[in-house]
Scaffold this motif. Structure first.
Motif, PDB file in Angstrom:
ATOM      1  N   UNK A 158       0.822  -1.210   0.000  1.00 35.26           N
ATOM      2  CA  UNK A 158       0.000   0.000   0.000  1.00 35.26           C
ATOM      3  C   UNK A 158       0.858   1.264   0.000  1.00 35.26           C
ATOM      4  N   UNK A 159       1.930   1.269   0.778  1.00 33.11           N
ATOM      5  CA  UNK A 159       2.797   2.452   0.800  1.00 33.11           C
ATOM      6  C   UNK A 159       3.434   2.671  -0.566  1.00 33.11           C
ATOM      7  N   UNK A 160       3.891   1.580  -1.202  1.00 27.46           N
ATOM      8  CA  UNK A 160       4.487   1.704  -2.528  1.00 27.46           C
ATOM      9  C   UNK A 160       3.467   2.202  -3.546  1.00 27.46           C
ATOM     10  N   UNK A 161       2.254   1.677  -3.464  1.00 30.83           N
ATOM     11  CA  UNK A 161       1.226   2.089  -4.423  1.00 30.83           C
ATOM     12  C   UNK A 161       0.895   3.565  -4.254  1.00 30.83           C
ATOM     13  N   UNK A 162       0.775   4.023  -3.007  1.00 27.42           N
ATOM     14  CA  UNK A 162       0.506   5.449  -2.806  1.00 27.42           C
ATOM     15  C   UNK A 162       1.669   6.298  -3.317  1.00 27.42           C
ATOM     16  N   UNK A 163       2.904   5.829  -3.112  1.00 28.99           N
ATOM     17  CA  UNK A 163       4.061   6.578  -3.623  1.00 28.99           C
ATOM     18  C   UNK A 163       4.006   6.681  -5.140  1.00 28.99           C
ATOM     19  N   UNK A 164       3.581   5.608  -5.808  1.00 22.37           N
ATOM     20  CA  UNK A 164       3.466   5.648  -7.265  1.00 22.37           C
ATOM     21  C   UNK A 164       2.359   6.607  -7.700  1.00 22.37           C
ATOM     22  N   UNK A 165       1.239   6.608  -6.970  1.00 22.83           N
ATOM     23  CA  UNK A 165       0.164   7.558  -7.280  1.00 22.83           C
ATOM     24  C   UNK A 165       0.683   8.989  -7.171  1.00 22.83           C
ATOM     25  N   UNK A 166       1.402   9.275  -6.109  1.00 23.25           N
ATOM     26  CA  UNK A 166       1.932  10.626  -5.910  1.00 23.25           C
ATOM     27  C   UNK A 166       2.940  10.982  -7.004  1.00 23.25           C
TER      28      UNK A 166
END
Length: 365
Positions: free
Chosen positions: A175-183
Motif C-alpha cells: 500500500x505504501x508503494x502504491x501510494x508513492x506511485x500515485x503521488x
C-alpha cells in the motif's frame, strides 16, 4: 505492440499470495522486474485498454480512458464477496479522499466470481455497506477483464496522465508503494502533492503462519467427501467422516451440487444438516446466499460449542437460547471467526432451510 504483448513488458509488482484467481481465464506471464519509483526514464510504457462491454456504471456516468486523459487512473479489478478485495478497500478509500480533487480517478471494475454478484442491486448494497463512492463499472460479461488479460482479484493498474499503464499490482499489500506511485504520477502530471500527508501503510509485515487455503463448494472443485468435476445435480445424502483432512470441508445431510455451490436440498425442523471443517487461521469467512427464504438462520459452532466471544466474527450473534448464529439476509461474505492470532479450530455451520447456498470459505492471518 498488441495488448497481450504489452502486458509482458510492464514492470510489475506481483503479490499473488493475497489474491483470488479466476478459474477460467488464460494464464498471463508477467515481467515481475519492478522498477523503482523515479527510475522509469526511457521505458516505453504501453497504452491501457479502454473499458469494454460495460453496460452499467454505478456512482458515475459512463467513463472512457480517452475522456480521463490528463487524470491519473487506478483501474481496480474486484468483486464484492472476495475477502482479499474487501481488505484493500480502506486504502482505496483513503487515496480517493486524499487525491481525487487533485486528479486521481479510481475506477472499480466489478467482475463477478459468482452469479449472485452479477445482480446490480446486490452490488449497490455492497457499495453502501462498504462506503464506496468512486466509479464502479459492472463487468458482468468479463469484456474489460479479458481486455486486460486479467485473472486475479484484486488487481490494480495505475495509468498515467497520457493513458499509459505504469504499474500493475496483484493482490493485497504494497500500500505504501502504491501510494508513492500515485503521488509520483500526479507530480508528473503537474500536480503538487507535497502538502498532502501520506496515508496509513499496512504496518510491519506480520509473521507468516501457514493458514488454510480458500475452499470452494460445487462440482468444479473437490470437497472432503466429494470428488469434483462429475455430473452431480440431484440431491444426495452426505455423511461426515470420522477423520478430517487439512484444507478440505465436508457436507453432512442432503445437499445438491452445482458447478459453483452446494445447495441445502431439504427443509428440516431442526439443525440436522451441516457443512464443517478443521481450519488453521486467525479469521474465517463464508460466502453464502439465503435461497428462497429471507432471512435464514444458521447455527454455528466451534469445537461443538457456541463460538467463544474471543473468536466470534462480526456477523455472529447470540440467539435467545445462547447459541451462536448467522442471520443470512442476502448473498455476501459473512465473518464467522475473527481472532487475534492464527489457531486451529473445528467449525460447523448448520442449516435447516431448503435453498441455503454455500459458495466458499476464505481465511486470514
Amino acid at each position: 505492440m498488441n495488448t497481450r504483448q504489452f502486458l509482458f513488458a510492464i514492470a510489475t509488482l506481483v503479490t499473488l499470495s493475497a489474491s483470488c484467481m479466476g478459474p477460467d481465464t488464460p494464464s498471463l506471464q508477467l515481467d515481475a522486474s519492478s522498477a523503482e519509483v523515479g527510475g522509469d526514464a526511457g521505458i516505453d510504457w504501453p497504452p491501457a485498454p479502454d473499458f469494454a462491454g460495460i453496460k452499467t456504471w454505478l456512482n458515475s456516468p459512463p467513463l472512457s480512458l480517452a475522456g480521463l486523459k490528463g487524470k491519473i487512473v487506478v483501474v481496480d479489478f474486484w468483486t464484492y464477496s472476495c475477502v482479499n478485495c474487501i481488505r484493500t478497500l480502506p486504502y482505496l478509500r483513503t487515496w480517493h479522499e486524499a487525491y481525487s480533487d487533485l486528479g486521481l480517478v479510481i475506477v472499480g471494475v466489478h467482475r463477478p466470481e459468482f452469479d449472485f454478484e452479477k445482480v446490480e442491486s446486490n452490488v449497490q448494497e455492497a457499495l453502501a455497506r462498504e462506503g464506496i463512492t468512486w466509479p464502479i463499472a459492472l463487468d458482468n460479461e468479463s469484456a474489460t477483464w479479458d481486455a486486460y488479460h486479467n485473472r486475479y482479484w484484486p488487481r490494480k493498474f495505475l495509468i498515467d496522465h497520457l493513458g499509459r499503464i505504469r504499474r500493475d499490482v496483484i493482490g493485497e499489500g504494497q500500500y505504501a508503494e502504491t501510494e508513492a506511485w500515485i503521488r509520483e504520477l500526479l507530480t508528473e502530471s503537474g500536480v503538487d502533492v507535497s502538502q498532502i500527508p501520506l496515508g496509513p501503510s499496512a504496518g510491519p509485515a506480520p509473521v507468516r503462519h501457514r493458514i488454510t487455503r480458500e475452499l470452494y463448494a460445487g462440482t468444479r472443485w473437490a470437497l472432503g467427501n466429494y470428488i469434483g468435476n462429475a455430473p452431480f445435480s440431484s440431491a444426495t445424502g452426505f455423511s461426515e467422516p470420522d477423520i478430517y483432512r487439512d484444507d478440505e470441508f465436508y457436507l453432512h445431510g442432503d445437499w445438491r451440487l452445482t458447478p459453483e455451490s452446494a445447495i441445502h436440498a431439504r427443509e428440516t425442523s431442526g439443525f440436522d444438516d451441516f457443512f464443517s471443517l478443521v481450519y488453521r487461521a486467525a479469521s474465517v469467512n463464508v460466502v453464502v446466499a439465503p435461497g428462497r427464504a429471507l432471512p435464514v438462520t444458521l447455527l454455528v459452532t466451534h469445537a461443538d460449542e457456541p463460538i467463544p466471544i474471543a473468536l466470534r466474527g462480526t456477523d455472529v450473534v447470540l440467539d435467545d437460547s445462547g447459541q451462536t448464529v448467522l442471520i443470512v439476509d442476502r448473498p455476501r461474505m459473512y465473518s464467522v471467526i475473527a481472532a487475534g492470532n492464527v489457531h486451529t479450530g473445528k467449525l460447523r455451520v448448520y442449516a435447516k432451510s431448503e435453498g441455503l447456498t454455500l459458495h466458499t470459505f476464505t481465511f486470514g492471518r
